[in-house]
Design a protein around this motif. Structure first.
Motif, PDB file in Angstrom:
ATOM      1  N   ILE A 195       0.843  -1.186   0.000  1.00  0.00           N
ATOM      2  CA  ILE A 195       0.000   0.000   0.000  1.00  0.00           C
ATOM      3  C   ILE A 195       0.876   1.233   0.000  1.00  0.00           C
ATOM      4  O   ILE A 195       1.876   1.307   0.702  1.00  0.00           O
ATOM      5  N   SER A 196       0.485   2.215  -0.759  1.00  0.00           N
ATOM      6  CA  SER A 196       1.239   3.458  -0.801  1.00  0.00           C
ATOM      7  C   SER A 196       1.269   4.108   0.572  1.00  0.00           C
ATOM      8  O   SER A 196       0.233   4.307   1.184  1.00  0.00           O
ATOM      9  N   PRO A 197       2.456   4.457   1.119  1.00  0.00           N
ATOM     10  CA  PRO A 197       2.565   4.996   2.469  1.00  0.00           C
ATOM     11  C   PRO A 197       1.791   6.287   2.657  1.00  0.00           C
ATOM     12  O   PRO A 197       1.385   6.605   3.755  1.00  0.00           O
ATOM     13  N   GLY A 198       1.632   7.048   1.618  1.00  0.00           N
ATOM     14  CA  GLY A 198       0.991   8.343   1.759  1.00  0.00           C
ATOM     15  C   GLY A 198      -0.516   8.303   1.656  1.00  0.00           C
ATOM     16  O   GLY A 198      -1.168   9.330   1.679  1.00  0.00           O
ATOM     17  N   LYS A 199      -1.092   7.129   1.531  1.00  0.00           N
ATOM     18  CA  LYS A 199      -2.525   7.037   1.315  1.00  0.00           C
ATOM     19  C   LYS A 199      -3.178   6.157   2.365  1.00  0.00           C
ATOM     20  O   LYS A 199      -2.583   5.234   2.896  1.00  0.00           O
ATOM     21  N   THR A 200      -4.417   6.454   2.666  1.00  0.00           N
ATOM     22  CA  THR A 200      -5.235   5.584   3.496  1.00  0.00           C
ATOM     23  C   THR A 200      -6.018   4.700   2.564  1.00  0.00           C
ATOM     24  O   THR A 200      -6.847   5.172   1.789  1.00  0.00           O
ATOM     25  N   ARG A 247     -12.778  -1.409   5.536  1.00  0.00           N
ATOM     26  CA  ARG A 247     -11.671  -1.498   6.480  1.00  0.00           C
ATOM     27  C   ARG A 247     -10.635  -0.440   6.139  1.00  0.00           C
ATOM     28  O   ARG A 247     -10.341  -0.193   4.982  1.00  0.00           O
ATOM     29  N   THR A 248     -10.084   0.200   7.163  1.00  0.00           N
ATOM     30  CA  THR A 248      -9.042   1.197   6.975  1.00  0.00           C
ATOM     31  C   THR A 248      -7.724   0.584   7.396  1.00  0.00           C
ATOM     32  O   THR A 248      -7.468   0.368   8.581  1.00  0.00           O
ATOM     33  N   GLU A 249      -6.875   0.285   6.423  1.00  0.00           N
ATOM     34  CA  GLU A 249      -5.682  -0.494   6.704  1.00  0.00           C
ATOM     35  C   GLU A 249      -4.647   0.276   7.506  1.00  0.00           C
ATOM     36  O   GLU A 249      -3.896  -0.321   8.279  1.00  0.00           O
ATOM     37  N   SER A 250      -4.612   1.589   7.384  1.00  0.00           N
ATOM     38  CA  SER A 250      -3.668   2.353   8.202  1.00  0.00           C
ATOM     39  C   SER A 250      -4.038   2.248   9.678  1.00  0.00           C
ATOM     40  O   SER A 250      -3.162   2.169  10.545  1.00  0.00           O
ATOM     41  N   VAL A 251      -5.342   2.228   9.952  1.00  0.00           N
ATOM     42  CA  VAL A 251      -5.797   2.050  11.338  1.00  0.00           C
ATOM     43  C   VAL A 251      -5.458   0.643  11.819  1.00  0.00           C
ATOM     44  O   VAL A 251      -5.010   0.453  12.956  1.00  0.00           O
ATOM     45  N   GLU A 252      -5.659  -0.350  10.961  1.00  0.00           N
ATOM     46  CA  GLU A 252      -5.359  -1.731  11.339  1.00  0.00           C
ATOM     47  C   GLU A 252      -3.867  -1.907  11.637  1.00  0.00           C
ATOM     48  O   GLU A 252      -3.482  -2.651  12.547  1.00  0.00           O
ATOM     49  N   ARG A 253      -3.023  -1.229  10.876  1.00  0.00           N
ATOM     50  CA  ARG A 253      -1.594  -1.302  11.151  1.00  0.00           C
ATOM     51  C   ARG A 253      -1.271  -0.717  12.523  1.00  0.00           C
ATOM     52  O   ARG A 253      -0.474  -1.268  13.282  1.00  0.00           O
ATOM     53  N   ALA A 254      -1.913   0.418  12.841  1.00  0.00           N
ATOM     54  CA  ALA A 254      -1.699   1.039  14.151  1.00  0.00           C
ATOM     55  C   ALA A 254      -2.186   0.125  15.272  1.00  0.00           C
ATOM     56  O   ALA A 254      -1.531  -0.015  16.313  1.00  0.00           O
ATOM     57  N   MET A 255      -3.331  -0.519  15.032  1.00  0.00           N
ATOM     58  CA  MET A 255      -3.863  -1.427  16.052  1.00  0.00           C
ATOM     59  C   MET A 255      -2.971  -2.651  16.231  1.00  0.00           C
ATOM     60  O   MET A 255      -2.842  -3.182  17.333  1.00  0.00           O
ATOM     61  N   ILE A 303       6.397   1.583  10.934  1.00  0.00           N
ATOM     62  CA  ILE A 303       6.217   1.665  12.382  1.00  0.00           C
ATOM     63  C   ILE A 303       6.569   3.054  12.895  1.00  0.00           C
ATOM     64  O   ILE A 303       5.835   3.638  13.701  1.00  0.00           O
ATOM     65  N   LEU A 304       7.686   3.605  12.408  1.00  0.00           N
ATOM     66  CA  LEU A 304       8.099   4.941  12.850  1.00  0.00           C
ATOM     67  C   LEU A 304       7.066   5.993  12.469  1.00  0.00           C
ATOM     68  O   LEU A 304       6.741   6.878  13.267  1.00  0.00           O
ATOM     69  N   ARG A 305       6.541   5.892  11.259  1.00  0.00           N
ATOM     70  CA  ARG A 305       5.546   6.865  10.809  1.00  0.00           C
ATOM     71  C   ARG A 305       4.275   6.778  11.657  1.00  0.00           C
ATOM     72  O   ARG A 305       3.728   7.790  12.093  1.00  0.00           O
ATOM     73  N   LEU A 306       3.805   5.561  11.908  1.00  0.00           N
ATOM     74  CA  LEU A 306       2.573   5.381  12.668  1.00  0.00           C
ATOM     75  C   LEU A 306       2.759   5.745  14.140  1.00  0.00           C
ATOM     76  O   LEU A 306       1.897   6.399  14.741  1.00  0.00           O
ATOM     77  N   THR A 307       3.875   5.326  14.725  1.00  0.00           N
ATOM     78  CA  THR A 307       4.075   5.609  16.146  1.00  0.00           C
ATOM     79  C   THR A 307       4.290   7.099  16.417  1.00  0.00           C
ATOM     80  O   THR A 307       3.960   7.582  17.500  1.00  0.00           O
ATOM     81  N   ASN A 308       4.813   7.834  15.440  1.00  0.00           N
ATOM     82  CA  ASN A 308       4.922   9.290  15.609  1.00  0.00           C
ATOM     83  C   ASN A 308       3.547   9.915  15.792  1.00  0.00           C
ATOM     84  O   ASN A 308       3.343  10.782  16.644  1.00  0.00           O
ATOM     85  N   SER A 309       2.583   9.454  15.003  1.00  0.00           N
ATOM     86  CA  SER A 309       1.216   9.962  15.131  1.00  0.00           C
ATOM     87  C   SER A 309       0.557   9.453  16.410  1.00  0.00           C
ATOM     88  O   SER A 309      -0.157  10.197  17.096  1.00  0.00           O
ATOM     89  N   MET A 310       0.798   8.189  16.754  1.00  0.00           N
ATOM     90  CA  MET A 310       0.206   7.615  17.958  1.00  0.00           C
ATOM     91  C   MET A 310       0.748   8.273  19.221  1.00  0.00           C
ATOM     92  O   MET A 310       0.062   8.399  20.235  1.00  0.00           O
ATOM     93  N   ASP A 311       2.004   8.719  19.163  1.00  0.00           N
ATOM     94  CA  ASP A 311       2.614   9.406  20.303  1.00  0.00           C
ATOM     95  C   ASP A 311       1.938  10.752  20.562  1.00  0.00           C
ATOM     96  O   ASP A 311       1.768  11.156  21.719  1.00  0.00           O
TER      97      ASP A 311
END
Length: 238
Positions: free
Chosen positions: A9-14, A20-28, A57-65
């Motif tokens: 999946i393209s990193p810049g897109k949801t 199902r929202t795969e960016s959310v699933e990755r965060a979960m 992981i770094l991209r998602l955890t930055n937002s989750m932080d």
């Protein structure tokens, strides 16, 4: 290491698939990787556990932080943040209150000398929501928040069966729906569990007693079942 299925999946897109929202699933999947046995992980460990690329992981955890769901310490290790605890408190309060369940757990421990727990289902896992540990030095020690496989233990049988799943051999259940398990989760542990329902008949969880096989034997389990079922009925009506 698992294949990073999200790398397609393209990193810049949801990316949306079947609602199902795969960016959310990755965060979960990152949040779900943590447990009481593994409360913190390095970037490499998270990548191995989740199958995600380190950059993802770094991209998602930055937002989750930002929202307090993930923390990263000075050594670069990740752990869950305070927002997870806050949501956990909301869940506990709204699902079933500690003060409602705790007295039953204490009664079970006093009567049996074994560990009493209240499990809820979360997907293909069972979570120990509340527990009262046995006073014995040799005991089945359960931590609140511990996640175990749904396919094991008496509580797993109860949560699966009363969620409508086929659990196979029903001889492990008595006429009231109480299940007994010996050596299912651990060869040295036996347990009994019975369902707890809300006022509308929906499954809330499983009230459980677990102990060492040589102490919590067939006779001890049989003696404990009437009390276990009585307390479960009280929780259901309460």
């Amino acid at each position: 290491m698992q294949q990073d299925v999200w790398g397609l999946i393209s990193p810049g897109k949801t990316h949306l698939t079947a609602n199902r929202t795969e960016s959310v699933e990755r965060a979960m999947s990152i949040l779900s990787a943590f447990s009481t046995q593994r409360p913190s992980m390095s970037l490499a460990e998270l990548a191995e556990e989740t199958g995600l690329h380190k950059s993802t992981i770094l991209r998602l955890t930055n937002s989750m932080d930002i929202y307090g769901f993930i923390r990263r310490d000075k050594d670069g290790r990740f752990s869950v943040g305070p927002s997870v605890w806050r949501l956990g408190l909301i869940f506990r309060r709204d699902f079933t209150k500690r003060e409602h369940v705790a007295p039953s757990l204490k009664i079970l421990v006093e009567a049996t000398g074994e560990t009493a727990s209240f499990y809820v289902r979360n997907g293909n896992e069972r979570i120990c929501l509340y527990r009262e540990n046995s006073p014995n030095l040799l005991r089945f020690h359960v931590e609140e928040g511990m996640r175990l496989r749904l396919s094991t233990g008496a509580s797993g049988l109860v949560l699966s069966h009363f969620s409508g799943e086929d659990v196979g051999d029903l001889s492990k259940f008595n006429k009231n729906g109480t299940a007994s398990s010996v050596g299912h989760t651990n060869p040295n542990i036996s347990s009994i569990a019975t369902p707890v329902f809300d006022g509308s008949g929906n499954l809330m969880g499983a009230l459980t007693v677990s102990g060492l096989v040589n102490r919590f034997d067939e006779e001890a389990r049989a003696n404990a079942i009437p009390l276990l079922e009585s307390l479960a009925r009280g929780l259901s009506s309460g």
